[in-house]
Write a protein that holds these residues in place. Structure first.
Motif, PDB file in Angstrom:
ATOM      1  N   SER A  33      -2.968  -0.642  48.770  1.00 23.22           N
ATOM      2  CA  SER A  33      -4.082  -0.776  47.827  1.00 23.22           C
ATOM      3  C   SER A  33      -5.294  -0.034  48.361  1.00 23.22           C
ATOM      4  CB  SER A  33      -4.426  -2.252  47.632  1.00 23.22           C
ATOM      5  OG  SER A  33      -3.308  -3.000  47.240  1.00 23.22           O
ATOM      6  N   ASN A  34      -6.198   0.312  47.453  1.00 24.90           N
ATOM      7  CA  ASN A  34      -7.358   1.107  47.863  1.00 24.90           C
ATOM      8  C   ASN A  34      -8.450   0.297  48.546  1.00 24.90           C
ATOM      9  OD1 ASN A  34      -8.373  -0.302  45.706  1.00 24.90           O
ATOM     10  ND2 ASN A  34      -8.613   1.486  44.364  1.00 24.90           N
ATOM     11  N   ASN A  35      -8.235  -1.005  48.740  1.00 23.36           N
ATOM     12  CA  ASN A  35      -9.210  -1.841  49.454  1.00 23.36           C
ATOM     13  C   ASN A  35      -8.759  -2.137  50.876  1.00 23.36           C
ATOM     14  OD1 ASN A  35      -7.065  -3.393  48.646  1.00 23.36           O
ATOM     15  ND2 ASN A  35      -8.284  -5.169  48.038  1.00 23.36           N
ATOM     16  N   LEU A  36      -7.985  -1.241  51.468  1.00 20.89           N
ATOM     17  CA  LEU A  36      -7.417  -1.436  52.812  1.00 20.89           C
ATOM     18  C   LEU A  36      -8.476  -1.763  53.860  1.00 20.89           C
ATOM     19  CD1 LEU A  36      -4.645   0.493  54.591  1.00 20.89           C
ATOM     20  CD2 LEU A  36      -6.916   0.625  55.579  1.00 20.89           C
ATOM     21  N   SER A  37      -9.631  -1.105  53.793  1.00 18.81           N
ATOM     22  CA  SER A  37     -10.651  -1.283  54.833  1.00 18.81           C
ATOM     23  C   SER A  37     -11.196  -2.701  54.891  1.00 18.81           C
ATOM     24  CB  SER A  37     -11.801  -0.297  54.610  1.00 18.81           C
ATOM     25  OG  SER A  37     -12.379  -0.497  53.328  1.00 18.81           O
ATOM     26  N   LYS A  38     -11.019  -3.489  53.819  1.00 19.49           N
ATOM     27  CA  LYS A  38     -11.488  -4.868  53.818  1.00 19.49           C
ATOM     28  C   LYS A  38     -10.508  -5.805  54.530  1.00 19.49           C
ATOM     29  CE  LYS A  38     -14.028  -4.428  49.439  1.00 19.49           C
ATOM     30  NZ  LYS A  38     -14.176  -4.954  48.059  1.00 19.49           N
ATOM     31  N   PHE A  39      -9.311  -5.303  54.824  1.00 17.78           N
ATOM     32  CA  PHE A  39      -8.278  -6.149  55.410  1.00 17.78           C
ATOM     33  C   PHE A  39      -7.774  -5.652  56.760  1.00 17.78           C
ATOM     34  CE2 PHE A  39      -8.282  -7.219  50.990  1.00 17.78           C
ATOM     35  CZ  PHE A  39      -7.891  -8.543  50.911  1.00 17.78           C
ATOM     36  N   ILE A  40      -7.834  -4.338  56.988  1.00 26.87           N
ATOM     37  CA  ILE A  40      -7.292  -3.769  58.227  1.00 26.87           C
ATOM     38  C   ILE A  40      -8.351  -2.910  58.890  1.00 26.87           C
ATOM     39  CG2 ILE A  40      -5.464  -2.351  59.249  1.00 26.87           C
ATOM     40  CD1 ILE A  40      -3.735  -2.945  56.851  1.00 26.87           C
ATOM     41  N   ASN A  41      -8.533  -3.120  60.175  1.00 27.94           N
ATOM     42  CA  ASN A  41      -9.475  -2.318  60.956  1.00 27.94           C
ATOM     43  C   ASN A  41      -8.761  -1.048  61.407  1.00 27.94           C
ATOM     44  OD1 ASN A  41     -11.659  -1.440  62.412  1.00 27.94           O
ATOM     45  ND2 ASN A  41     -11.388  -2.891  64.092  1.00 27.94           N
ATOM     46  N   LEU A  42      -8.846  -0.011  60.595  1.00 33.07           N
ATOM     47  CA  LEU A  42      -8.133   1.238  60.847  1.00 33.07           C
ATOM     48  C   LEU A  42      -9.114   2.298  61.322  1.00 33.07           C
ATOM     49  CD1 LEU A  42      -5.162   2.174  60.512  1.00 33.07           C
ATOM     50  CD2 LEU A  42      -5.834   3.173  58.314  1.00 33.07           C
ATOM     51  N   ASP A  43      -8.839   2.905  62.466  1.00 34.14           N
ATOM     52  CA  ASP A  43      -9.729   3.918  63.054  1.00 34.14           C
ATOM     53  C   ASP A  43      -9.322   5.300  62.538  1.00 34.14           C
ATOM     54  OD1 ASP A  43     -11.440   5.435  64.550  1.00 34.14           O
ATOM     55  OD2 ASP A  43     -10.746   4.723  66.509  1.00 34.14           O
ATOM     56  N   VAL A  44     -10.008   5.762  61.500  1.00 30.68           N
ATOM     57  CA  VAL A  44      -9.717   7.062  60.893  1.00 30.68           C
ATOM     58  C   VAL A  44     -10.483   8.147  61.644  1.00 30.68           C
ATOM     59  CG1 VAL A  44      -9.776   8.438  58.784  1.00 30.68           C
ATOM     60  CG2 VAL A  44      -9.357   5.965  58.662  1.00 30.68           C
ATOM     61  N   THR A  45      -9.768   9.114  62.203  1.00 26.45           N
ATOM     62  CA  THR A  45     -10.401  10.168  63.013  1.00 26.45           C
ATOM     63  C   THR A  45     -10.652  11.445  62.226  1.00 26.45           C
ATOM     64  OG1 THR A  45      -8.211  10.886  63.780  1.00 26.45           O
ATOM     65  CG2 THR A  45      -9.397   9.279  65.146  1.00 26.45           C
ATOM     66  N   ARG A  46      -9.907  11.664  61.148  1.00 29.99           N
ATOM     67  CA  ARG A  46     -10.075  12.877  60.344  1.00 29.99           C
ATOM     68  C   ARG A  46      -9.801  12.543  58.883  1.00 29.99           C
ATOM     69  NH1 ARG A  46      -8.886  14.186  65.266  1.00 29.99           N
ATOM     70  NH2 ARG A  46      -9.610  16.139  66.215  1.00 29.99           N
ATOM     71  N   GLY A  47     -10.587  13.163  58.006  1.00 32.61           N
ATOM     72  CA  GLY A  47     -10.404  12.942  56.581  1.00 32.61           C
ATOM     73  C   GLY A  47     -10.998  11.624  56.121  1.00 32.61           C
ATOM     74  N   ASP A  48     -10.640  11.220  54.913  1.00 29.63           N
ATOM     75  CA  ASP A  48     -11.196  10.014  54.295  1.00 29.63           C
ATOM     76  C   ASP A  48     -10.056   9.174  53.728  1.00 29.63           C
ATOM     77  OD1 ASP A  48     -12.481   8.082  52.778  1.00 29.63           O
ATOM     78  OD2 ASP A  48     -14.091   9.440  52.141  1.00 29.63           O
ATOM     79  N   ILE A  49      -9.822   8.018  54.342  1.00 24.77           N
ATOM     80  CA  ILE A  49      -8.734   7.145  53.910  1.00 24.77           C
ATOM     81  C   ILE A  49      -8.962   6.623  52.500  1.00 24.77           C
ATOM     82  CG2 ILE A  49      -9.751   5.059  54.904  1.00 24.77           C
ATOM     83  CD1 ILE A  49      -6.008   5.881  54.889  1.00 24.77           C
ATOM     84  N   ASN A  50     -10.229   6.405  52.116  1.00 28.62           N
ATOM     85  CA  ASN A  50     -10.529   5.890  50.776  1.00 28.62           C
ATOM     86  C   ASN A  50     -10.147   6.906  49.700  1.00 28.62           C
ATOM     87  OD1 ASN A  50     -11.628   3.369  51.624  1.00 28.62           O
ATOM     88  ND2 ASN A  50     -13.504   4.431  52.231  1.00 28.62           N
ATOM     89  N   VAL A  51     -10.358   8.179  49.979  1.00 27.19           N
ATOM     90  CA  VAL A  51      -9.975   9.220  49.033  1.00 27.19           C
ATOM     91  C   VAL A  51      -8.453   9.259  48.893  1.00 27.19           C
ATOM     92  CG1 VAL A  51      -9.950  11.710  48.601  1.00 27.19           C
ATOM     93  CG2 VAL A  51     -12.036  10.604  49.446  1.00 27.19           C
TER      94      VAL A  51
END
Length: 805
Positions: free
Chosen positions: A130-148
């Motif tokens: 789902s597109n609300n991943l950041s509210k549930f998982i602490n994911l360290d994104v180093t490149r790009g945009d996970i929300n996009v």
């Protein structure tokens, strides 16, 4: 300082150094176990709002499935988004499960726009999110945009390790992969997930824009503050029933907090192997037991060693040393010795942590940092004060004349013997628990589960399209020609884990077995390949091609079945032979099934699960875009490693199946008892350590007791007593002391082991001989320790002892 050095030097005998090393080893064991507990309890501790995030489960015990299944309907949770108790809902769906709902994500991809575009690779651990991943998982994104990525079709977010595996670089934003004429663009790269999380994904992509029906997957719910979880479970269950048939009323809906999933998850559908709350509880108990033992040893040694310095202490008191000065001397001496032991124990931890990780199959790490140093100082002060305070209080308040006249016997009273009795009881308790645990695990490993695990291997991660397609049996045919292969059959599940699907069937007599009858999808020769015990009828045979699953133009389905004896009994039939040829039906699934064979009951998964009635069907695949297994029966002269290499080479070169796994079937069965093996491994080493500590404590006490009785023994010897009589006289009192400890420890061990054995559906009885053996072992160790020291004293010439009298 000079008095402190003199006091420590007086104690520095060989017995002292043996005790000191054992104390340090015991502390090291406590630290390692504490690190293990901390590691197991720290899973998902860094996730956002972890106290309010829960994962949905359904308890399918009444259906014969695994206890708690996390794969749930996303729509059920989303229907409560307007409820005040639900703040948000997050879905994480394995790519293969999208095949259930008409969307097939092909994880086997090729590169686009680069030289190796013809090379196919398989993506690892692909999930729709789902597109609300950041509210549930602490994911360290180093490149790009996970929300996009999660809001744009046909984009992928991949882990750094997956980026390096695919492209040999992590700067891969904009790179493209192709699967089934569909291009996917890399839109984000995230750091590899930490080891201490129950999540295990390497590729994420957005949900499809259209689906034929709602998918099943991992569903997470973020609740409002102070939500009544039980009430929310009831609301979810009511909504769940609106989408299910009547037989689902027997199941239960459960919510498990995200930080508890690793320890409380009990399904083989977990993203990674779960831990065990029992193992953590036992580790905590071991910490307490070992700490008590080493503390008792230290107190015992301090009390007994006072006798060696009794006259020195008396002289100090006679020349004016105050009670406070003597008390401080004992406290400082205890803290210094404890501090040295703590430093040595930290060195032991550093040297042994890798071996400990192998023993308990964990990944603990020991880092000497500021917090570790502060903790070491705290432990030193607490243990040092606790160990030194009793000896300091006793000595400081004893009269000088009493010290000189009675030497050191005044402190060999009830407390010291009570401590020794307690240690012996612990050693007995651990011995009983360890032996019974080993007997139960051996029983489980060799019990009849209805199929054979010996001399068999299992090949995993084979696409179901190449296993259960009647017209595409090239993989099975090629593998059947390999040397060492006697027979083989495909299965949609691993029998050492759990069943995947089923159907409610009606028998000709109108009997309907409650719930969904689990069914295993297979190919031909399943009885021989799995070693099933055929009671009536026949195996799925290539001579009967019409047995294979067939779907007619009108949507009706037909398949052949092999059923278990309990399924026949529940249907009300007494003879196994009479059900052969019967046709079962399911109006809901528009299915007819012909019984061609009956086999003995099969236990799927662990021995902790009940023997459930199930069937084997020929080719009715529940997961069209999933993966299955091939079970191979080997000849007696087959070499596992050679055959494994041949299988993997065959699958890679001829069928482009890149991620197949080959393992021994009995090894997979043993994985069901990973946590039990961890417990027995810990118990084994604790038993060795506990026995060593008890022997050392006993040796310290006996050596001082014998020394105090040397004159008495010498006089008895002069009067005609033999060495054997003298040794027996000293030993009997200690044997009586040990017998008292057995009374309590045996009862406690019986209660604990009986509760643990009751967690298995199939268990051993309580073997009385184990308790008798434990008593004999403790008695033998006690007698040998006491007798060896007493024999030395009794063998000494009386003239050497009495010459000064």
């Amino acid at each position: 300082m000079e008095q402190l050095v003199t006091s420590i030097r007086t104690k520095a005998t060989r017995l002292f150094w043996l005790h000191f090393l054992s104390y340090s080893a015991g502390l090291a064991a406590v630290i390692l176990l504490a690190l293990f507990v901390q590691h197991e309890l720290s899973y998902d501790s860094n996730q956002p709002d972890k106290q309010r995030v829960y994962r949905a489960h359904v308890d399918f015990t009444s259906f014969g499935f695994d206890t708690l299944m996390p794969m749930r309907d996303l729509a059920v949770a989303q229907s409560l988004l307007n409820d005040t108790d639900v703040e948000d809902v997050f879905g994480l769906i394995p790519a293969e499960f999208m095949g259930y709902v008409g969307h097939h994500f092909y994880s086997e991809v090729s590169y686009v726009g680069i030289n190796n575009s013809d090379t196919k690779v398989k993506l690892k651990n692909v999930y729709f999110a789902s597109n609300n991943l950041s509210k549930f998982i602490n994911l360290d994104v180093t490149r790009g945009d996970i929300n996009v990525v999660l809001n744009t079709p046909n984009q992928l977010a991949i882990s750094e390790s997956e980026a390096i595996r695919l492209f040999a670089d992590i700067n891969v934003i904009g790179e493209r992969l192709s699967a089934n004429e569909q291009n996917y663009t890399i839109g984000a790269v995230f750091k590899d997930l930490p080891a201490q999380t129950h999540f295990a994904f390497d590729v994420l992509t957005a949900f499809p824009t259209t689906l034929e029906q709602q998918p099943h997957g991992y569903v997470y719910i973020k609740t409002a503050v102070d939500t009544d979880i039980t009430a929310l479970e009831n609301k979810l269950f009511e909504q769940y029933l609106t989408t299910k048939s009547a037989e689902h009323k027997t199941v239960q809906y459960k919510l498990i907090n995200i930080s508890d999933i690793y320890l409380k998850g009990r399904s083989t559908y977990e993203m990674k192997a779960a831990g065990s709350i029992t193992a953590v509880a036992i580790a905590c108990g071991l910490i307490f037991i070992i700490f008590l033992q080493i503390t008792c040893n230290f107190i015992n040694f301090n009390l007994v060693s006072v006798g060696r310095t009794a006259k020195q202490i008396a002289i100090k008191k006679a020349i004016g040393a105050s009670r406070g000065q003597l008390f401080r001397l004992f406290i400082v001496e205890s803290i210094v010795l404890t501090g040295c032991a703590v430093l040595l124990s930290l060195a032991f931890v550093e040297l042994s942590q890798s071996y400990f990780n192998q023993l308990v199959e964990s990944n603990i790490s020991f880092v000497l940092n500021k917090s570790t140093v502060l903790m070491a100082i705290f432990i030193t002060c607490v243990i040092g004060l606790f160990n030194g305070i009793y000896a300091g209080v006793v000595v400081a308040n004893v009269d000088v004349k009493l010290l000189v006249r009675t030497h050191y016997q005044y402190h060999l009273g009830l407390l010291v013997k009570g401590i020794l009795s307690f240690q012996a009881g612990l050693a007995t308790f651990i011995f009983i628990v360890f032996v019974i645990a080993q007997l139960q695990l051996n029983f489980v490993a060799n019990m009849d589960v209805g199929y054979q695990t010996k001399n068999r291997l299992i090949v995993k991660n084979i696409p179901t399209t190449q296993l259960f397609d009647k017209d595409n049996a090239r993989v099975i045919s090629a593998m059947n020609k390999l040397p060492g292969v006697v027979s083989l059959s495909a299965t949609d599940i691993n029998l050492t884990e759990q069943v995947r699907g089923g159907v409610q069937l009606t028998w000709p007599n109108g009997q309907v077995v409650d719930g969904i009858a689990p069914s295993v999808v297979t190919s031909f020769d399943v009885v021989e390949a799995l070693g099933l015990k055929l009671l009536a009828g026949r195996d799925f045979n290539r001579d009967f091609q019409s047995d294979w699953f067939e779907k007619q133009a009108d949507g009706s389905e037909h398949v052949a079945l092999i059923v278990t004896e309990s399924m026949v009994s529940l249907a009300g039939y007494e003879s196994m032979q009479e059900v052969i040829g019967m046709t079962l039906s399911s109006a809901q699934a528009n299915l007819s099934a012909t019984v061609v064979g009956v086999v003995a009951d099969v236990k799927v998964g662990s021995a902790k699960h009940k023997m459930t009635p199930l069937s084997f069907n020929l080719g009715r695949n529940y997961l069209p875009n999933g993966h299955g297994n091939i079970v191979i029966k080997l000849s007696d002269d087959a070499v596992f490693e050679d055959l494994k290499r041949q299988i993997l080479a065959l699958l890679t070169s001829r069928f482009a199946i890149l991620d197949a796994e080959v393992s021994r079937f009995d090894d997979d069965y043993a994985k069901n008892y990973k946590n039990e093996h961890r417990v027995t491994t810990l118990s084994k080493w604790l038993l060795i350590l506990s026995t060593l500590l008890t022997v050392i404590s006993l040796g310290v006490l006996v050596s001082q007791t014998v020394l105090s009785q040397q004159k008495e023994l010498a006089i008895k010897k002069v009067l005609g007593a033999t060495v054997i009589q003298l040794v027996t006289a000293v030993s009997v009192s200690y044997l009586k002391l040990m017998s008292l400890s057995l009374v309590v420890s045996i009862q406690l061990a019986y209660w604990l082991t009986d509760n643990w054995l009751n967690s298995f559906n199939d268990r051993i009885g309580q073997p009385i001989w184990v308790y008798g053996l434990s008593a004999l072992v403790v008695a033998a160790i006690t007698w040998l320790t006491v007798a060896s020291l007493a024999f030395k004293a009794a063998s000494t010439r009386p003239s050497l002892i009495l010459r000064d009298e």
